[in-house]
Design an enzyme around this catalytic site. Sequence first.
Site, PDB file in Angstrom:
ATOM      1  CB  SER A 135      -0.886  -0.036   1.252  1.00  0.00           C
ATOM      2  OG  SER A 135      -1.703   1.100   1.328  1.00  0.00           O
ATOM      3  CE  LYS A 161      -4.765  -0.181   0.168  1.00  0.00           C
ATOM      4  NZ  LYS A 161      -5.498  -1.052   1.112  1.00  0.00           N
ATOM      5  CG  LEU A 162      -1.174   3.948  -6.714  1.00  0.00           C
ATOM      6  CD1 LEU A 162      -1.285   4.836  -7.960  1.00  0.00           C
ATOM      7  CD2 LEU A 162       0.239   4.039  -6.116  1.00  0.00           C
ATOM      8  CE  LYS A 163      -4.124   3.438   2.160  1.00  0.00           C
ATOM      9  NZ  LYS A 163      -5.400   2.859   2.650  1.00  0.00           N
ATOM     10  CG  ASP A 189      -7.929   2.057   0.412  1.00  0.00           C
ATOM     11  OD1 ASP A 189      -9.080   2.536   0.493  1.00  0.00           O
ATOM     12  OD2 ASP A 189      -7.370   1.457   1.350  1.00  0.00           O
ATOM     13  CG  ASN A 191      -8.403   4.685   3.475  1.00  0.00           C
ATOM     14  OD1 ASN A 191      -7.320   4.724   2.882  1.00  0.00           O
ATOM     15  ND2 ASN A 191      -8.774   3.660   4.218  1.00  0.00           N
ATOM     16  CD  GLU A 214      -8.977  -1.089   0.219  1.00  0.00           C
ATOM     17  OE1 GLU A 214      -8.005  -1.263  -0.565  1.00  0.00           O
ATOM     18  OE2 GLU A 214      -8.876  -1.241   1.445  1.00  0.00           O
ATOM     19  CG  ASP A 239     -10.771  -1.448   4.378  1.00  0.00           C
ATOM     20  OD1 ASP A 239     -11.093  -2.038   5.434  1.00  0.00           O
ATOM     21  OD2 ASP A 239      -9.690  -0.818   4.294  1.00  0.00           O
ATOM     22  CE  LYS A 263      -7.695  -3.060   6.236  1.00  0.00           C
ATOM     23  NZ  LYS A 263      -7.954  -1.602   6.272  1.00  0.00           N
ATOM     24  N   GLY A 291      -4.369  -4.771   5.608  1.00  0.00           N
ATOM     25  CA  GLY A 291      -3.317  -4.553   6.602  1.00  0.00           C
ATOM     26  C   GLY A 291      -3.592  -3.285   7.376  1.00  0.00           C
TER      27      GLY A 291
END
Length: 370
Positions: A135, A161-163, A189, A191, A214, A239, A263, A291
């Site tokens: 990540s 995986k890119l935020k 992702d 968030n 995500e 997630d 998770k 994670g």
Amino acid sequence: MKVLAVELHRVAIPLVRPFETSFGRQTGRQVLLVRVRTDIGDGWGECVAGSDPVYSSEYVDGCENVIRHYLAPALLAVDDIAAESIAALFAFVIGHRMAKAVIETAVLDAQLRAADTSFASYFGAERTEVDCGVSVGIAPTIPALLDEVALYVAKGYRRIKLKIKPGWDLEPVAAVRELLAPDALLQVDANTAYTLLDLDHLRRLDDYNLLLIEQPFAEDDIRSHVFLAGAISTPVCLDESIVNTELALDALARGATSIINIKAGRMGGYLEALALHDACVEQAVPVWCGGMLETGLGRAANVALAALPGFSLPGDTSASDRYFAEDITEPFVLREGRLAVPTGPGSGVTVREELVSAWAQRPVELLREI
Ligand code: NPQ
Ligand code: MG
């Protein structure tokens, strides 16, 4: 088994580089480790809660408080307990899944060590090593991002995986896709950083052959994820929303998600994570292991979980050196883009107690039956 004492260890560990997401920037990890002392031996668990309630409503001081005042007293009051009965024992407390999960994991560790069984074998793992992804946080500039991605590619990570967040999405994704092979595994992702007003913008991610997007929207906003999933060809993956198996099955049935990030900490423990894994296998829904910047202790259990047959995509189970210069257990080292699944009893790793005390934020808190 009888739990005789619960120890709360608070440790602060520096990160090798700051980790920025749409909800904030971490420069270190303040972790709560729990050791249970039982009549059949000790067990350790790691709490995944962060320092602040910004990824979920849980945070490390809150977890400690719930453990101190509710979970540990309930656990210490029973004469015979097994990991399989912990969820029922703790059902009187609403929510607080990360706090419950760390206790269940520590009890399971003690139980399996006494039975000379590894987490992997207890979980039903079928692999001896797992494919790893990494990540990558929001970077100060695109060139800095490309340098970091190139480093991970050189180390052998099998998926990037890119935020992302509003203002840091199409450009970094396009630049990284350009750097990687056209078919290299790449996902994003958010968030929870977007709303449905961003629908047309998010659809432009379809140009980059992403594995998935995500959690673009809020944790409890299943409906917006259904709309997006119907409007975009990139698969949507939840997630934060996935807090138990029932809600996951509901989100799947409504078409809000077609891939699930599992998770254990977010779901109240590894037993609930196993239940969701089994349900997803039954419905042929791909899952992968998320994670939470775990130390080697939490990482060991995640790697065992990721070795189950339904985990068909590389997880965020990176090597220890992705986050920490020195780990509090023996380090997890990447070999050809994979991590070896621990085989020893329980978590299979040993907590380096001298490091836990050297990095302690405060003295150990010992909870006993009153
Ligand atoms: C995610 N993890 O998948 C989380 C987010 C995350 C590896 O991207 C402290 C505690 C810091 C929990 C930073 C990864 C955290 C954290 C990020 C969780 O969404
Ligand atoms: Mg996520």
